[in-house]
Design an enzyme around this catalytic site. Structure first.
Site, PDB file in Angstrom:
ATOM      1  N   TYR A  53      49.657  34.503  28.569  1.00  0.00           N
ATOM      2  CA  TYR A  53      49.224  34.586  29.704  1.00  0.00           C
ATOM      3  C   TYR A  53      49.854  35.977  30.362  1.00  0.00           C
ATOM      4  CZ  TYR A  53      47.604  29.749  29.435  1.00  0.00           C
ATOM      5  OH  TYR A  53      47.283  28.351  29.206  1.00  0.00           O
ATOM      6  N   HIS A 128      49.627  26.346  21.041  1.00  0.00           N
ATOM      7  CA  HIS A 128      48.610  26.522  21.959  1.00  0.00           C
ATOM      8  C   HIS A 128      47.142  25.978  21.114  1.00  0.00           C
ATOM      9  CE1 HIS A 128      47.638  29.504  25.483  1.00  0.00           C
ATOM     10  NE2 HIS A 128      46.871  28.476  25.259  1.00  0.00           N
ATOM     11  N   GLY A 211      36.106  22.286  35.832  1.00  0.00           N
ATOM     12  CA  GLY A 211      34.926  22.979  35.106  1.00  0.00           C
ATOM     13  C   GLY A 211      33.340  22.152  35.546  1.00  0.00           C
ATOM     14  N   ARG A 215      35.001  27.878  38.875  1.00  0.00           N
ATOM     15  CA  ARG A 215      34.911  28.266  37.571  1.00  0.00           C
ATOM     16  C   ARG A 215      36.315  28.314  36.960  1.00  0.00           C
ATOM     17  NH1 ARG A 215      33.431  34.517  38.577  1.00  0.00           N
ATOM     18  NH2 ARG A 215      33.507  34.365  36.205  1.00  0.00           N
TER      19      ARG A 215
END
Length: 303
Positions: A53, A128, A211, A215
């Site tokens: 991130y 991940h 969702g 957004r």
């Protein structure tokens, strides 16, 4: 705040997805730290981050360093907050999301996350995303090695299907505690995975839980989540129920998710203090059976 079980931890029913504070459209440091602190003030005790991130092509770990700074500045008992991070993805300069499930990479990534978070062991470390170029069992095997070495306390997997979850369970046993998949009113593909998590006693952490209502951070730069209610007519039921309760559609969405299963712990993103305060309040929002049926019907129509 209400609480739910994640492995050996009792965590807030609503977590914070810290991702929006480090990617494109991220706020300045002052607002970012204030957002994390607002989450903690609201009773949130689960922070979800990842080494990937960060801005495209930048140094990995911006979000983890931000979490460490926020916790250090906040004070209090650090053991009261479960920090969940992830390894196995990257952000090249072109803005895409790469995947690397090589065990050597995962072990090195976990070591780097340890240093950035400034802890002796990572509370929850998650693969991940499965890497199609690496046997899934080998990637999960790296998590087992990290557990055995005391580098991580609990393990989870993300973006996985039923068979992969079962495979991870065989390898990790009870030390597998969570699954993080996309799940929301607009994306219901992980119903089978959610049912399996409830069966196995695993926490199910929906990413991008708003969702269809707002957004996702993966959509790129955005404004305040609470202000960005979608205009989709098919989600009108969420807005109607929100009006009846005098709350935001986002709160209704999160309360609906919590009602789906005791295994669910949503991790909505936020980039402003008021956004996470609003999301955290969803833990106390009670929806009746008629409302839940109406919302589930509206969500099903978008599948």
């Amino acid at each position: 705040m209400r609480y739910r079980t994640l492995g050996t931890h009792r965590v807030s029913a609503i977590g914070l997805g810290v991702m929006p504070l480090s990617i494109e459209g991220r706020p300045d440091d002052r607002r970012a730290l204030a957002t994390v602190h607002a989450a903690l003030d609201s009773g949130v005790t689960l922070l979800d981050t990842a080494d990937s991130y960060h801005l495209p092509g930048a140094e990995p770990g911006h979000n983890e360093l931000l979490v460490a700074r926020a916790l250090a500045a906040y004070g209090g008992d650090p053991d009261a907050v479960l920090v969940a991070t992830k390894g196995g993805r990257g952000r090249p300069a072109d803005g895409s999301w790469s995947v690397n499930g090589d065990p050597r990479h995962l072990r090195a990534a976990a070591e780097a996350s340890l240093r950035r978070l400034g802890v002796e062991a990572i509370g929850l470390y998650q693969l991940h995303k499965p890497d199609p170029a690496v046997p899934f069992e080998e990637s999960v095997g790296a998590l087992r090695e990290l557990l055995d070495a005391g580098k991580i306390r609990l393990a989870g997997v993300s973006n996985t299907d039923v068979e992969q979850i079962r495979a991870a369970r065989r390898i990790l046993g009870d030390r597998l505690v969570s699954v993080q998949n996309q799940y929301s009113p607009a994306v219901r593909d992980s119903e089978a995975e959610l049912r399996l998590c409830a069966e196995l006693g695993l926490a199910f952490l929906p990413w991008s839980p708003l969702g269809g209502i707002a957004r996702s951070s993966l959509d790129g730069p955005r404004e305040d989540t609470v202000a960005r209610t979608a205009d989709e007519p098919r989600f009108g039921a969420f807005r109607a129920v929100a009006r009846a309760h005098g709350v935001s559609p986002q709160q209704v969405c999160l309360a609906w998710l919590l009602a789906r299963s005791p295994a669910v712990i949503p991790i909505p993103g936020a980039s402003r203090p008021q956004t996470i305060r609003d999301s955290a309040a969803a833990a106390e929002l009670a929806l009746n059976a008629e409302e839940l049926e109406r919302l589930s019907g509206a969500a099903v129509t978008v599948g």
